[in-house]
Design a protein around this motif. Structure first.
Motif, PDB file in Angstrom:
ATOM      1  N   LEU A   1       0.823  -1.215   0.000  1.00 29.08           N
ATOM      2  CA  LEU A   1       0.000   0.000   0.000  1.00 29.08           C
ATOM      3  C   LEU A   1       0.856   1.263   0.000  1.00 29.08           C
ATOM      4  CD1 LEU A   1      -2.917   1.136   0.187  1.00 29.08           C
ATOM      5  CD2 LEU A   1      -2.600   1.182   2.679  1.00 29.08           C
ATOM      6  N   TRP A   2       0.509   2.186  -0.875  1.00 33.20           N
ATOM      7  CA  TRP A   2       1.075   3.545  -0.869  1.00 33.20           C
ATOM      8  C   TRP A   2      -0.087   4.517  -1.071  1.00 33.20           C
ATOM      9  CZ3 TRP A   2       3.252   6.323  -5.670  1.00 33.20           C
ATOM     10  CH2 TRP A   2       3.616   7.634  -5.330  1.00 33.20           C
ATOM     11  N   SER A   3      -0.592   5.075   0.013  1.00 35.91           N
ATOM     12  CA  SER A   3      -1.727   5.987  -0.035  1.00 35.91           C
ATOM     13  C   SER A   3      -1.255   7.379  -0.450  1.00 35.91           C
ATOM     14  CB  SER A   3      -2.433   6.021   1.320  1.00 35.91           C
ATOM     15  OG  SER A   3      -3.632   6.753   1.230  1.00 35.91           O
ATOM     16  N   ARG A   4      -2.145   8.372  -0.361  1.00 37.56           N
ATOM     17  CA  ARG A   4      -1.830   9.727  -0.784  1.00 37.56           C
ATOM     18  C   ARG A   4      -2.141  10.704   0.346  1.00 37.56           C
ATOM     19  NH1 ARG A   4      -0.194   6.532  -3.987  1.00 37.56           N
ATOM     20  NH2 ARG A   4      -0.397   6.621  -6.272  1.00 37.56           N
ATOM     21  N   GLY A   5      -1.625  11.903   0.205  1.00 39.66           N
ATOM     22  CA  GLY A   5      -1.861  12.930   1.211  1.00 39.66           C
ATOM     23  C   GLY A   5      -2.406  14.194   0.575  1.00 39.66           C
ATOM     24  N   VAL A   6      -2.599  15.206   1.401  1.00 44.12           N
ATOM     25  CA  VAL A   6      -3.076  16.501   0.913  1.00 44.12           C
ATOM     26  C   VAL A   6      -2.427  17.594   1.741  1.00 44.12           C
ATOM     27  CG1 VAL A   6      -5.103  16.513   2.445  1.00 44.12           C
ATOM     28  CG2 VAL A   6      -5.132  17.847   0.313  1.00 44.12           C
ATOM     29  N   ASP A   7      -2.134  18.698   1.116  1.00 47.95           N
ATOM     30  CA  ASP A   7      -1.580  19.869   1.794  1.00 47.95           C
ATOM     31  C   ASP A   7      -2.739  20.636   2.426  1.00 47.95           C
ATOM     32  OD1 ASP A   7      -0.490  22.309   2.558  1.00 47.95           O
ATOM     33  OD2 ASP A   7       0.815  22.473   0.802  1.00 47.95           O
ATOM     34  N   THR A   8      -2.938  20.454   3.721  1.00 50.67           N
ATOM     35  CA  THR A   8      -4.089  21.056   4.393  1.00 50.67           C
ATOM     36  C   THR A   8      -3.899  22.545   4.676  1.00 50.67           C
ATOM     37  OG1 THR A   8      -3.211  20.258   6.506  1.00 50.67           O
ATOM     38  CG2 THR A   8      -4.907  18.914   5.426  1.00 50.67           C
TER      39      THR A   8
ATOM     40  N   PHE B   1      -5.380  12.337   5.874  1.00 45.55           N
ATOM     41  CA  PHE B   1      -4.548  12.012   4.713  1.00 45.55           C
ATOM     42  C   PHE B   1      -3.335  12.940   4.701  1.00 45.55           C
ATOM     43  CE2 PHE B   1      -8.799  10.666   3.572  1.00 45.55           C
ATOM     44  CZ  PHE B   1      -8.595   9.436   2.951  1.00 45.55           C
ATOM     45  N   THR B   2      -2.178  12.433   5.099  1.00 43.39           N
ATOM     46  CA  THR B   2      -0.986  13.270   5.187  1.00 43.39           C
ATOM     47  C   THR B   2       0.103  12.768   4.239  1.00 43.39           C
ATOM     48  OG1 THR B   2       0.139  12.002   6.927  1.00 43.39           O
ATOM     49  CG2 THR B   2      -1.501  13.642   7.631  1.00 43.39           C
ATOM     50  N   TRP B   3       0.864  13.708   3.696  1.00 45.69           N
ATOM     51  CA  TRP B   3       1.997  13.330   2.852  1.00 45.69           C
ATOM     52  C   TRP B   3       3.102  12.701   3.684  1.00 45.69           C
ATOM     53  CZ3 TRP B   3       1.117  12.255  -1.772  1.00 45.69           C
ATOM     54  CH2 TRP B   3       0.289  13.033  -2.592  1.00 45.69           C
ATOM     55  N   ALA B   4       3.162  13.016   4.963  1.00 46.49           N
ATOM     56  CA  ALA B   4       4.171  12.396   5.831  1.00 46.49           C
ATOM     57  C   ALA B   4       3.945  10.889   5.920  1.00 46.49           C
ATOM     58  CB  ALA B   4       4.136  13.024   7.221  1.00 46.49           C
ATOM     59  N   GLU B   5       2.695  10.461   6.135  1.00 50.01           N
ATOM     60  CA  GLU B   5       2.389   9.037   6.191  1.00 50.01           C
ATOM     61  C   GLU B   5       2.587   8.388   4.827  1.00 50.01           C
ATOM     62  OE1 GLU B   5       1.309   5.237   7.240  1.00 50.01           O
ATOM     63  OE2 GLU B   5       1.962   6.930   8.473  1.00 50.01           O
ATOM     64  N   SER B   6       2.187   9.090   3.781  1.00 49.33           N
ATOM     65  CA  SER B   6       2.377   8.579   2.430  1.00 49.33           C
ATOM     66  C   SER B   6       3.856   8.351   2.136  1.00 49.33           C
ATOM     67  CB  SER B   6       1.796   9.569   1.415  1.00 49.33           C
ATOM     68  OG  SER B   6       2.028   9.157   0.088  1.00 49.33           O
ATOM     69  N   ALA B   7       4.706   9.296   2.536  1.00 52.26           N
ATOM     70  CA  ALA B   7       6.149   9.167   2.307  1.00 52.26           C
ATOM     71  C   ALA B   7       6.741   8.015   3.114  1.00 52.26           C
ATOM     72  CB  ALA B   7       6.853  10.475   2.649  1.00 52.26           C
ATOM     73  N   SER B   8       6.222   7.787   4.312  1.00 51.66           N
ATOM     74  CA  SER B   8       6.698   6.651   5.112  1.00 51.66           C
ATOM     75  C   SER B   8       6.375   5.341   4.413  1.00 51.66           C
ATOM     76  CB  SER B   8       6.062   6.685   6.500  1.00 51.66           C
ATOM     77  OG  SER B   8       6.518   7.787   7.253  1.00 51.66           O
ATOM     78  N   GLN B   9       5.158   5.207   3.885  1.00 51.75           N
ATOM     79  CA  GLN B   9       4.791   4.000   3.155  1.00 51.75           C
ATOM     80  C   GLN B   9       5.682   3.816   1.926  1.00 51.75           C
ATOM     81  OE1 GLN B   9       0.650   4.704   2.332  1.00 51.75           O
ATOM     82  NE2 GLN B   9      -0.034   3.941   4.316  1.00 51.75           N
TER      83      GLN B   9
ATOM     84  N   LEU C   1     -12.121  17.883   0.090  1.00 53.40           N
ATOM     85  CA  LEU C   1     -12.446  17.671   1.500  1.00 53.40           C
ATOM     86  C   LEU C   1     -11.647  18.607   2.396  1.00 53.40           C
ATOM     87  CD1 LEU C   1     -12.494  13.757   1.561  1.00 53.40           C
ATOM     88  CD2 LEU C   1     -14.486  15.278   1.706  1.00 53.40           C
ATOM     89  N   ALA C   2     -10.363  18.789   2.089  1.00 51.54           N
ATOM     90  CA  ALA C   2      -9.537  19.686   2.884  1.00 51.54           C
ATOM     91  C   ALA C   2     -10.044  21.120   2.809  1.00 51.54           C
ATOM     92  CB  ALA C   2      -8.086  19.627   2.407  1.00 51.54           C
ATOM     93  N   SER C   3     -10.725  21.446   1.718  1.00 52.35           N
ATOM     94  CA  SER C   3     -11.296  22.781   1.540  1.00 52.35           C
ATOM     95  C   SER C   3     -12.661  22.912   2.196  1.00 52.35           C
ATOM     96  CB  SER C   3     -11.414  23.091   0.042  1.00 52.35           C
ATOM     97  OG  SER C   3     -10.170  22.916  -0.614  1.00 52.35           O
ATOM     98  N   GLY C   4     -13.097  21.833   2.853  1.00 46.39           N
ATOM     99  CA  GLY C   4     -14.389  21.851   3.531  1.00 46.39           C
ATOM    100  C   GLY C   4     -15.559  21.543   2.628  1.00 46.39           C
TER     101      GLY C   4
END
Length: 361
Positions: free
Chosen positions: A177-184, A336-344, A284-287
């Protein structure tokens, strides 16, 4: 972006040379293309550099290119024999990641197998369905090519659990698994500054304007309000003619795109072929709550009923999503964070060492 195709972030402190891990990402999709593949790979570069990676990209910008028939914004690399292998060797990379199955990815795969270099790949696009939407090629042929391409990788990175299950059922192996993130910070709720004077609710789609995105299913909906399409692609002229009441804005970027997102009342994602859908978590991050079909991609992203609605009846999904709170959408996006995505991503990398002969096929 540098002339050689690398993408550097000058603000990231440089670690001592001995502490740096060198990674080469080979991709046929790169700037100035605007799509989820390019955004994801660019985000990985930024995040991994903060973890003492030296990240370089082998992209079409290093070679002569020709436009892809029926899709001129995508350019195919024309590489002389041995050029890709030479650039991989010259990079000094300790890890090789082949992100796409196009001409560059294919040559990189061959170079690695010939030299016994291990590598990882990633599955971004349901290529088989995209091809069959444009030319009369059986999807079984395209799936066979994709299965052959990824079979040689030590690991294939896949964006969602449902996509992983689908690929496993098609005979793909070594999936992770390699998920994705978003710049919140870039995408956040705020003032609704766009669409003033246009009838509400304001229903937004962002992405490529092409047949496989199923945009007509959204634009055909008999529902009051204004439909807005952000993006471009080979189907835009046709859709503009068919739907003169729809607002087509073309590509928008940066602060302007963020303002458009937060000004919408609902984000409509009609695609049935995406593997993830980065634009959903940007909304979603934009509400902005999401309305989509219950298919691969949305079923892994819209897992909280407070964030969006999945329904085979897209109109019903839109109507119900309009009743959701912006707070619930934003809260879900924060997971959904890019930090977690980068770890994966980094945990899946393999050393560029000779692979067992049984794999080198």
């Amino acid at each position: 972006m540098d002339r050689d195709g690398s993408y550097r972030t000058a603000a990231v402190p440089i670690a001592p040379r001995s502490a740096i891990t060198r990674l080469l990402i080979v991709t046929d999709a790169w700037h100035p293309q605007t799509n989820g593949v390019v955004r994801s790979l660019s985000a990985m570069g930024r995040e991994l550099r903060s973890r003492h990676f030296e990240v370089n990209y082998l992209t079409p910008s290093r070679f002569w290119t020709v436009p892809l028939p029926t899709y001129p914004e995508v350019r195919l690399s024309l590489t002389p024999p041995g050029a890709v292998a030479e650039q991989i060797a010259a990079s000094g990379a300790e890890h090789i990641h082949i992100a796409t199955e196009g001409p560059l990815g294919l040559q990189a795969r061959g170079a690695c197998l010939e030299r016994g270099w291990s590598f990882t790949t990633s599955f971004h696009t349901r290529f088989a369905e995209y091809v069959s939407a444009r030319v009369p090629v059986p999807t079984e042929w395209s799936w066979a090519y994709l299965r052959w391409f990824h079979a040689a990788a030590s690991r294939t990175l896949v964006p969602t659990p449902s996509m992983m299950a689908d690929l496993a059922g098609r005979g793909f192996t070594n999936l992770t698994l390699w998920s994705r993130g978003v710049d919140t910070e870039a995408f956040s709720p705020g003032e609704k500054s766009w669409f003033t004077g246009l009838a509400g609710p304001h229903m937004l789609y962002v992405g490529r304007v092409s047949t496989e995105k199923n945009i007509a299913a959204f634009l055909d909906l008999d529902i009051a309000g204004t439909k807005i399409v952000v993006g471009d692609g080979p189907q835009r002229a046709e859709l503009e003619q068919r739907f003169p009441d729809v607002l087509f804005l073309g590509y928008r970027h940066g602060d302007e795109l963020a303002a458009i997102y937060r000004s919408a009342d609902v984000f409509v994602f009609p695609s049935r072929t995406d593997t993830f859908g980065n634009v959903m978590i940007e909304a979603l991050a934009s509400g902005v709550p999401v309305a989509a079909h219950p298919v691969i991609g949305p079923i892994d992203v819209i897992t909280d009923p407070a964030a969006g609605v999945l329904d085979e009846d897209l109109k019903a999904a839109v109507v119900r999503a309009l009743a959701l709170s912006r707070t619930g959408a934003r809260r879900h996006a924060e997971g959904f964070t890019w930090a977690e995505s980068a770890s994966q991503f980094s945990n899946a990398l393999v050393d560029k060492v000779p692979m067992p002969k049984a794999q080198a096929v």
